[in-house]
Design a protein around this motif. Sequence first.
Motif, PDB file in Angstrom:
ATOM      1  N   ILE A 303       0.824  -0.959   0.069  1.00  0.00           N
ATOM      2  CA  ILE A 303      -0.189   0.085   0.158  1.00  0.00           C
ATOM      3  C   ILE A 303       0.868   1.113   0.007  1.00  0.00           C
ATOM      4  N   GLY A 304       1.866   1.150   0.757  1.00  0.00           N
ATOM      5  CA  GLY A 304       2.908   2.355   0.737  1.00  0.00           C
ATOM      6  C   GLY A 304       2.699   3.616   1.240  1.00  0.00           C
ATOM      7  N   THR A 305       1.737   4.320   1.038  1.00  0.00           N
ATOM      8  CA  THR A 305       1.286   5.413   1.399  1.00  0.00           C
ATOM      9  C   THR A 305      -0.338   5.555   1.878  1.00  0.00           C
ATOM     10  N   VAL A 306      -0.681   6.455   2.681  1.00  0.00           N
ATOM     11  CA  VAL A 306      -1.849   6.561   3.206  1.00  0.00           C
ATOM     12  C   VAL A 306      -3.099   6.927   2.037  1.00  0.00           C
ATOM     13  N   GLU A 307      -2.507   7.413   1.112  1.00  0.00           N
ATOM     14  CA  GLU A 307      -3.335   8.047  -0.300  1.00  0.00           C
ATOM     15  C   GLU A 307      -3.837   6.602  -0.868  1.00  0.00           C
ATOM     16  N   ASN A 308      -2.807   5.665  -0.687  1.00  0.00           N
ATOM     17  CA  ASN A 308      -3.490   4.201  -1.545  1.00  0.00           C
ATOM     18  C   ASN A 308      -4.306   3.565  -0.717  1.00  0.00           C
ATOM     19  N   ILE A 309      -4.578   3.741   0.604  1.00  0.00           N
ATOM     20  CA  ILE A 309      -5.545   2.912   1.015  1.00  0.00           C
ATOM     21  C   ILE A 309      -6.948   2.786   0.606  1.00  0.00           C
ATOM     22  N   LYS A 310      -7.466   3.988   0.076  1.00  0.00           N
ATOM     23  CA  LYS A 310      -8.904   3.915  -0.078  1.00  0.00           C
ATOM     24  C   LYS A 310      -9.019   2.691  -1.531  1.00  0.00           C
ATOM     25  N   PRO A 311      -8.071   3.127  -2.638  1.00  0.00           N
ATOM     26  CA  PRO A 311      -8.165   2.158  -3.826  1.00  0.00           C
ATOM     27  C   PRO A 311      -7.724   0.710  -3.396  1.00  0.00           C
ATOM     28  N   PHE A 312      -7.081   0.395  -2.073  1.00  0.00           N
ATOM     29  CA  PHE A 312      -6.722  -0.967  -1.897  1.00  0.00           C
ATOM     30  C   PHE A 312      -7.966  -1.408  -1.198  1.00  0.00           C
ATOM     31  N   ILE A 313      -8.639  -0.829  -0.404  1.00  0.00           N
ATOM     32  CA  ILE A 313     -10.049  -1.237   0.129  1.00  0.00           C
ATOM     33  C   ILE A 313     -10.993  -1.531  -0.758  1.00  0.00           C
ATOM     34  N   ASP A 314     -11.077  -0.851  -1.836  1.00  0.00           N
ATOM     35  CA  ASP A 314     -11.851  -0.930  -2.903  1.00  0.00           C
ATOM     36  C   ASP A 314     -11.731  -2.173  -3.565  1.00  0.00           C
TER      37      ASP A 314
END
Length: 454
Positions: A303-314
């Motif tokens: 995931i690497g960064t907090v910004e990438n969390i949302k797309p990962f959860i999707d």
Amino acid sequence: MRKPKRTAKATATPAPKSAKAPDKKKINSVTLSYGGKTLELPVMHASEGPSVIDVRKLYAETGMFTYDPGFTSTASCDSKITYIDGDAGILRHRGYSIDELAFKSDFMETSYLLLEGELPNKKQKAKFVHDITMHTMLHEQILNVFRGFRRDSHPMAVMCGVVGALSAFYHDSTDINDPHQRMVASYRMIAKMPTIAALAYKYSLGQPFVYPRNELTYAENFLHMCFSVPAEEYKVNPILARAMDRIFILHADHEQNASTSTVRLAGSSEANPFACIAAGIASLWGPSHGGANEAALNMLQSIGTVENIKPFIDRAKDKNDHSKLMGFGHRVYKNYDPRATVMRKTCHEVLGVLGIKHDPLLQIAMELEKIALSDRYFIDRQLYPNVDFYSGIIERALGFPPSMFTVIFAVARTVGWVAQWNEMITDPGKKIGRPRQLYQGANERKYVPIAARK
Ligand code: ACO
């Protein structure tokens, strides 16, 4: 293909108020009606938790089996070791809550409790620690088994192989009908597992094997064997050793999970105890079980960064994508895994001791947890962080690579496996585990010689 007739229906006498919380003491049997007949099935009551319907006579009486893939509604045994209430987020060993054990006990004491059923007094504890400590070394020739592996082998592959190989070295403790031999085999595995795990790690690094030091505690000794080198002195940080010990306590047992059931099933054929524990290690390795701690850390890294969390959860919610939120969800806990609560606290403590003020992975984990816990998908499915969500962050901070996380789980779970195996072997009602099946294959047909086949 013949379809099975599904005409049977079960009714409880008297009917429970709700399927989840029946007034268990009032229900002593259920009546199954099928094809115009009825069968009364006895109900067995737990000291705590759900009662069970005793279906042992079902096949003899009706010619039908029960169908329960994944054992979602089936108790495979009775046990006095561990109690879980998944809805309330409760885990107790021999009646003691996991929080109390994690904060007040130590791994050796908890191990004694799991094996013997009671907390030890001072004398009993000293003897137990002494007896375990006397078995920490490995037969020297086992080191040759390690050397047969590639250096880049996954340490869980090495664990499966080396623990299985113990039965080739300790012939004097493989007779499962001899209580003394069972005890010696149990102590050997609890004592040798940290040594085997540390040697697997050292082998992967190309560093010299480090022998156990018996003046150290169980957790200190493990850290010593993993992180010391002959070239310089290594001092174990007592606070980190305490965290290691707590990680061991949190993983010590968890009733009839996949690996423990594997150990019991392997043991039910009267296989030797070393072979049974090797089978448990193999089952633990999978990412849906103990392998989730390694997978969870790899997930946080990817995931690497907090910004990438949302797309990962999707992606984790998308049924067409195989990604899952690793370290989330549990077959039994439909609430916060109580081990995860302790693990989360320990994680902050360990990072504090190590002076790590901002661990980017911890930041991602906390944000991921926050977003997931407020997301309808996870709320509706009662998916909460499990023990594996935070353990990887602590173990990484202690200096372990992700490939060692499941190995550490195996070291800790060995006492649970061994306690459950002993309970099964000494159960007078024990039977070889032999599930039945719903056959959906071809009906009888005649063999066709190859020349006549299309
Ligand atoms: N991420 C996304 N969705 C999930 C997750 C997850 N981590 N876990 C479950 N779900 C979804 C399933 O897709 C399913 O959705 P659906 O009803 O729309 O089909 C629903 O939640 C129920 O999940 P099941 O897989 O049926 O639940 P089960 O009890 O069989 O599985 C398990 C439990 C294997 C732990 C699962 O939650 C999982 O794979 N979690 C991730 C791996 C993990 O952390 N494992 C460690 C468990 S703890 C331990 O063994 C030490």
